[in-house]
Every structure is written in C-alpha cells, then in structure tokens.
Write an enzyme that holds these catalytic residues in place. Structure first.
Site, PDB file in Angstrom:
ATOM      1  N   CYS A  61       0.655  -1.149   0.016  1.00 18.56           N
ATOM      2  CA  CYS A  61      -0.172  -0.013  -0.086  1.00 18.56           C
ATOM      3  C   CYS A  61       0.974   1.218   0.122  1.00 18.56           C
ATOM      4  O   CYS A  61       0.577   2.164  -0.810  1.00 18.56           O
ATOM      5  CB  CYS A  61      -0.889  -0.033   1.201  1.00 18.56           C
ATOM      6  SG  CYS A  61      -0.103  -0.195   2.753  1.00 18.56           S
TER       7      CYS A  61
ATOM      8  N   HIS B  95      -2.668   6.576   4.220  1.00 21.43           N
ATOM      9  CA  HIS B  95      -1.272   6.837   4.459  1.00 21.43           C
ATOM     10  C   HIS B  95      -1.005   8.308   3.667  1.00 21.43           C
ATOM     11  O   HIS B  95      -1.334   8.421   2.558  1.00 21.43           O
ATOM     12  CB  HIS B  95      -0.495   5.880   4.039  1.00 21.43           C
ATOM     13  CG  HIS B  95      -0.667   4.154   4.394  1.00 21.43           C
ATOM     14  ND1 HIS B  95      -1.211   4.200   5.629  1.00 21.43           N
ATOM     15  CD2 HIS B  95      -0.291   2.983   4.030  1.00 21.43           C
ATOM     16  CE1 HIS B  95      -1.295   2.838   6.175  1.00 21.43           C
ATOM     17  NE2 HIS B  95      -0.711   2.223   5.106  1.00 21.43           N
TER      18      HIS B  95
END
Length: 339
Positions: free
Chosen positions: A125, A238
C-alpha cells in the site's frame, strides 16, 4: 467469468466488495472465502446476502481469485488455485519479489499484467501511494535520488489495528493506560518508527518494500531510494513526504500540470487556501492526493511533495480490481501467458 475473494471478512475484503459494487468488471458468480471462524456468516453485495465459505485446502472453482488472506496462506494455496485453472491477484507480499511474477500498478505498468503465469502481485500500500506520483516525474525528469518519510495509518495493520487504536484511545481519554497487541507500542497520542520486522541493514521490511517495489514497478533496478516508515494514530489513509533529486531541473508549475494529467492522482495544492493532501480528505477516495509541490532547498532543480492516499482503496482493494479490469479490457482474462 466467476470471481472469488479469499479473505472476504477482513478490512481489505470488505473494501473489495464495495469496489466491486461500483466496478466495470463483468463477472457472474461471486464466491466469498475466509477462515473457519467466519464460515457461515454473510456479507451484503448488490442487494443480496452472500454466504462466506471456509477457504478450501485445494482448488477454488473460480476464474479469478482476489486473495487478501496473508502471505502464508497465499504461498501455500495460490499455486494450487492456479493449478486448478484460476488467475490469482494476490494482495500479500508472498510473490512480489519473484522475477516471474508481475508487480502491477495499472496506471504505470499495466502491460506487465499481460505476462503473468497465473499469479499477479498487488504492490504494498505504501508503494502504491507514492509510485503514482514518482513514475511520471521519473519519466519526465529522471529521479537520481528519492527520500521518503511515511505517515502510515492504523488501517495498515488491518481491522485489528483500527479497532486497537479506537479502543486504546478511549482507554487513555478515560484516564487509563493504553496497551498494545497489533503494534510494537501503544499507538494513541504516539508515533512508532517501526513497521514490520527489522532487516540486517537497520531498515524495516516495510521500508525496504518501498525500495524494492518502486524499482520493480518503475523498471529501474538502480533507482536510489530510501524510506523511513512511521505508524501514526489515524484510522485510514497513508501520507508520505517525498524529496527528489532529479537528472533534469523541474519547475513546480510544470510538475503540477504533469501530475494533473497523470491517472490516479488528484492535485490538491493551494496553500493560500489551505488546500493540500490530508488523510481526512483522501479517505474514501479512489485518487491519491498530491500537493505541497515546491522546489527543493537541498537539491538544485529538485522537488519536494506530499501525498495522501487511502490505504484500503488504491493501496489495496481498488488496485487489485483495477488489475482485473485492465486484463478484461485487453481481452486477456482466461488467457494465461506462457501456458
């Protein structure tokens, strides 16, 4: 075409179902698999309640399997699924570094998916969120060095990580002391510069994933890149601060225009109006936000930028579905390369 999700009851599994609700992917039956403790439960999909089955020990009767049950299960069972005739798009780290397994971000190297031998790896990710911006910059200006610092949400540790952050934050606000199981230390009101296991070189595996995977996706095995990965006390999305030394000087306005034209990105860059990438605005969005684009004070002609992206969407579920969509658009589903 029949489709299956392995790990359907996890955080990424739930996101896969929601992405598929909106996807252009054409398929017939959808099968859901998970661990024995989840077998028999149901999950909603397009107005129906689909029953979750226990992941079998052998082949799964599906043409495409979206696997998000962890590296150990993928290593053990994905070859059996492939032998049974399925294409496996795997969200774990099990096969990302195998030379004969393509590591694919469709906006950047979608053509690599056409060369699979039954397994396609979904990147980490953290890598997916930064590489969408780095790849077009590298093609236009050439990256000599990339320095990345990450601010990674609790969702990177799955549903258990998010639950722990919420529960332990309530504990602290109630006057108690936070505990921890999903993370190396208590996460509420804290930062943890430790994600995954430490390697012999002093970097964590999460940091090295960014190095290894960015090189593989961009197709530059010599790219100089370093990363410091930090867990932060937010639920999802994130963020990453990126410093670039370039082969050719870059003008920030030109880079903004370049990134506006680059798929998968949304330029959010107007500091005068307090507009810049944030987890709050990136969460739930398909595009990765990029902003704070400015000339570097360290490298002449270099760049500084900031990105935020939903770890559970583009960082995981969305990218996996996009790989399947790409293959279907190319007429390549059901045609296993090299077989």
């Amino acid at each position: 075409m029949n489709l299956a999700i392995v790990g359907a009851t996890g955080a990424v599994g739930h996101e896969l179902l929601q992405v598929l609700e909106r996807s252009s992917l054409k398929f017939g039956e959808l099968q859901l698999y998970a661990s024995p403790r989840s077998a028999g439960s149901t999950l909603p999909f397009r107005g129906e309640a689909l029953t979750v089955q226990e992941t079998p020990g052998g082949a799964i009767p599906a043409d495409v399997i979206l696997a998000s049950a962890g590296a150990s299960i993928s290593r053990e069972k994905a070859p059996l699924w492939v032998k049974g005739g399925a294409l496996v798009i795997d969200n774990s780290s099990a096969f990302r570094y195998d030379d004969d397994v393509p590591l694919v971000c469709p906006e950047i190297n979608g053509e690599a998916a056409l060369k699979h031998h039954g397994i396609i790896a979904n990147p980490n990710c953290t890598t997916l969120i930064e590489v969408l911006a780095l790849a077009p910059i590298h093609r236009a200006y050439g990256i000599k060095r990339a320095i990345i610092s990450t601010y990674q949400s609790a969702s990177g540790a799955g549903a258990k990580g998010m639950e722990e952050l919420l529960e332990q934050t309530r504990t602290v606000l109630g006057g108690g002391q936070a505990g921890h199981q999903a993370f190396a230390h208590p996460l509420p009101f804290n930062l943890i510069p430790h994600i995954d296991v430490f390697q012999d070189n002093g970097y964590t595996k999460e940091e090295m994933k960014v190095v290894w995977e960015t090189r593989k996706i961009i197709g530059d095995p010599e790219l100089n890149i370093t990363c410091t990965a930090v867990r932060v006390p937010i639920l999802r999305s994130h963020s990453e601060a990126i410093t670039l030394e370039l082969e050719r000087p870059a003008d920030p306005d030109e880079v903004r225009e370049l990134l506006r034209r680059s798929p998968g990105l949304k330029v959010v860059d107007d500091p005068a109006q307090r507009l810049y990438p944030m987890p709050l605005t990136a969460s739930g969005q398909y595009d990765v936000e990029v902003g704070r684009i400015r000339s570097s004070l360290v490298f002449d002609g270099g760049l500084e930028l900031f990105v935020s992206g939903d770890q559970l969407l583009k960082g995981a579920a969305l990218n996996a579905v996009q790989i399947a969509e790409y293959l279907q658009q190319k007429g390549a589903l059901g045609q296993r390369a090299g077989v």
